[in-house]
Design an enzyme around this catalytic site. Structure first.
Site, PDB file in Angstrom:
ATOM      1  N   CYS A 197      -3.437  28.964  21.161  1.00 54.27           N
ATOM      2  CA  CYS A 197      -2.170  30.191  20.145  1.00 54.27           C
ATOM      3  C   CYS A 197      -1.344  30.022  19.092  1.00 54.27           C
ATOM      4  O   CYS A 197      -1.218  30.764  18.540  1.00 54.27           O
ATOM      5  CB  CYS A 197      -2.527  31.209  21.813  1.00 54.27           C
ATOM      6  SG  CYS A 197      -3.033  31.252  22.795  1.00 54.27           S
TER       7      CYS A 197
ATOM      8  N   ALA B 216      -7.359  33.751  26.057  1.00 50.24           N
ATOM      9  CA  ALA B 216      -6.605  32.274  26.470  1.00 50.24           C
ATOM     10  C   ALA B 216      -6.308  33.108  27.823  1.00 50.24           C
ATOM     11  O   ALA B 216      -5.834  32.243  28.814  1.00 50.24           O
ATOM     12  CB  ALA B 216      -5.488  31.686  25.829  1.00 50.24           C
TER      13      ALA B 216
END
Lengths: 454, 454
Positions: free
Chosen positions: B44, B297
């Site tokens: 990320c 995620a």
């Protein structure tokens, strides 16, 4: 005689929200609120008017015009007597006939039973602008830079952290062996004390003020139980508050041993058509069912929303049945939050509990801006894994993180459902999804419970 | 032949959490994870390696030593074939015999069917350090300051926001009529676009790239459906990802129409003892039950915790049965978060919904440091008031605020219970208790539902 369908006595958060909710839910009814000052001071921000952030108390005011805009008649006056049989409230020169009454009279500071509390230079933190201004102007006039704060609860801690930043020598004197003991376990209290030390607050734990030393009716110092004295012209008493329930009591509604107005789950008192909300209403701990001393604007507004929408009929099944005592504070560079039962409290109350905690940086990777250590501790029931409390230290996100844990507590969620949950994470906003501390703490509790089954 | 009781293929968030959870829950079992790179890049945060915050990709790495310390055998290699009958996975030179297998093979970037996608200068955002470094070094070598990003989803938006801060002219080309459309309703997308404009990103909505113009196999520009061309040596494709499920499919496990590996609520595939987690596993929307393209995620780690603890026996009742698509992002000075169903999606999916929204400053009073406008929108079912989605724009607290709303969505909470809740508020951390936006939005929904009953 004036006629007002719904009369709310008191203009703090509980009064504002119960009157505005009452009007929103019953637009055909007239709703009036009686308060002593024309406008409203945001109570939780009062400590910041003593420091560098809000030196002008005007900036901490909310105008009554907001409420008037919502259709609530704001009456600046004082109710001196209420006749619940005739449904009449008496002001100095006029009386008000009502259908429904809401007591939202708030709380009053506790005064310790020691000598000198009436002297000039002794202050409590009151929620009226006139009192706050009086304190600030006194402080500007004194010679001594020393300020003694009696009581190391959250008002004491916040006021200490602010006053010290204006160049005062602040002594924070508490009878507990650590600050903010009811809300935090020892490691969190220690971190708060570390931050206070960095700010140069003198923390005096396990210490009692035995007497306020006076001269000509003015404060000159305090005498501690250690025999030591501190010279000062300013003493702040912050040893808690008690319900302001005299008016209600005199009118005949039932009050409890701690002085709070007895209420049921819909904030109805013992007298029909009469409600009580906020600090003046009796509070019970959500789990232990003991009477609770916790007084918070957040609890008050939750109660006020329920009362305001239950005046003429019940609209929702009441969702919670006790205070979860959820709050946040900022000390130095860290934010501290707490909800529910601490480990110390669980021990004291003989609760079969288990804890889990996890510390990580609140950004991922940890080099990103705003990175601070974030630590979360959860307390859960040993058999079911139901979350009964949580504590957080970290950055500004702590303020909403504790609401996340509070939601788990109020909903009796177990750590097993938390382990399954999907949490949003972002490098610049939260800890890593690989080690989201709420989940890691829950996992640690699961592991401890597992070990009981072997 | 090597023997590993639990073999996890893939080393992203899903692989890390499923292997570490498997080891924690079954300490007597050997657990191994196969990944292609020795260490792990935080996916990320990759956009921030293109900007000013994380110029050194080393800072975005997590060492495999953490996993090794947790007792997981990390094998840097590639699995080329899996025999599910014999329970053997084949590497280049060695084979591994396993008892339980977890596919955590992640996803691959979608490539549009247009000319020029193979040219030098066309990049996708891949999750390997080698690929990220290759892109960064290419970018340092090119003459043209222009960068064209194809796709205005969250990776496109985040990469655009970062690259523009390094002095590039960034064109964000999206076929949608606004950015981040799947996660946000129009007013939120507009705020995101405002922030992007302030950063000088050129937003080109409702626009398609028809062809990547090349010369000697190198990118020279893009041709848009408007006829216009943009000169550039750099094109980034960010039009989504698809499950990397080829290895699983070849081994005989069932895959769905979108290519994801079919899984049940415990992440079990169609073959006994074989699990799949993360981007490679099929996802369903929690409400509509449609197959979902959302890959996060946070979802991957939630699935991995379930798989990792369900390998040898079921330990908890599975709490959720679909992705709630919860995520956060930062654009310019604002933070945006979303969870569940948006209003646009509710309309499209013919859901009987009602919305409520509220905007206020995230501090009280509004003059305190860190003050930013905070806006919350809730989407709820019209009959029950069950919260099915929420959007947030505001300061860094948005990152945890959306988790609060996510918890409501996953727990099927109604707005009536939210109105009753106790929320912690603090002047320096949250909006006022008088107007806490989650409660105010819920109240607005209650009012709209009320009006249906008259």
């Amino acid at each position: 005689m004036k006629n007002i369908d719904v009369l709310v006595i008191g203009g703090g958060p509980a009064g504002i929200i119960s009157s505005s909710t009452a009007k929103a839910v019953n637009p055909e009814k007239s709703v009036g609120m009686v308060r002593e000052e024309p406008n409203f001071m945001i109570p939780c921000a009062i400590p910041y008017t003593f420091g560098t952030l809000l030196p002008d108390t005007e900036k901490d005011m909310i105008s009554s015009d907001v409420l008037r805009g919502a259709g609530v008649d704001v009456i600046v006056d004082k109710i001196e007597k209420v006749d619940l049989e005739e449904k009449i409230a008496y002001r100095k020169n006029e009386s008000i006939k009502f259908e429904k009454l809401v007591f939202a009279t708030g709380s009053l500071p506790n005064i310790p039973k020691i000598g000198g509390v009436d002297a000039e230079g002794v202050f409590e933190i009151e929620k009226y602008k006139r009192e706050v201004d009086k304190f600030n102007s006194y402080l500007n006039g004194v010679e001594s830079k020393n300020v003694v704060i009696v009581g190391s609860g959250f008002i004491g801690v916040e006021v200490a952290g602010e006053l010290v930043q204006t160049g005062r020598n602040v002594y924070l004197v508490g009878s507990s062996n650590r600050v903010l003991k009811p809300a935090f376990d020892a490691p969190f209290s220690e971190k708060i004390e570390e931050e206070l030390h960095k700010l140069n607050v003198n923390i005096m734990n396990s210490t009692r003020v035995e007497e306020i030393i006076t001269e000509d009716g003015k404060v000159k110092g305090v005498k501690l139980n250690s025999g030591e004295t501190i010279e000062t012209e300013t003493v702040i008493l912050s040893i808690g508050y008690h319900p302001n329930s005299e008016l209600a009591k005199a009118s005949g509604v039932r009050t409890g041993v701690k002085g709070g107005i007895w209420v049921d789950e819909y904030m109805r008192t013992s007298v029909e058509d009469v409600f009580a909300v906020g600090d003046c209403a009796e509070k019970k701990n959500f789990l232990t069912r003991d009477l609770s001393n916790v007084m918070l604007a957040s609890t008050a507004t939750a109660e006020a929303r329920i009362a305001g929408s239950s005046l003429y009929n019940l609209r929702y099944v009441k969702g919670f049945t006790g205070t979860v005592a959820t709050f946040s504070t900022v000390v130095g560079n860290l934010c501290f939050s707490s909800v529910g039962i601490t480990e110390s409290e669980a021990q004291k109350e003989k609760i079969d509990f288990v804890t889990g905690e996890f510390e990580i940086i609140n950004r991922h990777p940890a080099v990103l801006p705003g990175a601070t250590k974030q630590k979360i501790k959860l307390v859960a029931m040993k058999r079911t894994g139901a979350v009964i409390g949580g504590q957080v230290v970290g950055g500004v996100e702590s303020g909403e993180l504790v609401n996340l844990i509070g939601l788990m507590v109020e909903n009796k969620m177990t750590i097993y459902s938390i382990i399954n949950l999907q949490f949003a994470t972002h490098p610049l906003l939260t800890a890593s999804p690989l080690a989201y501390p709420v989940v890691k703490s829950a996992e640690m509790i699961a592991k401890k419970i597992d070990s009981c089954f072997i």
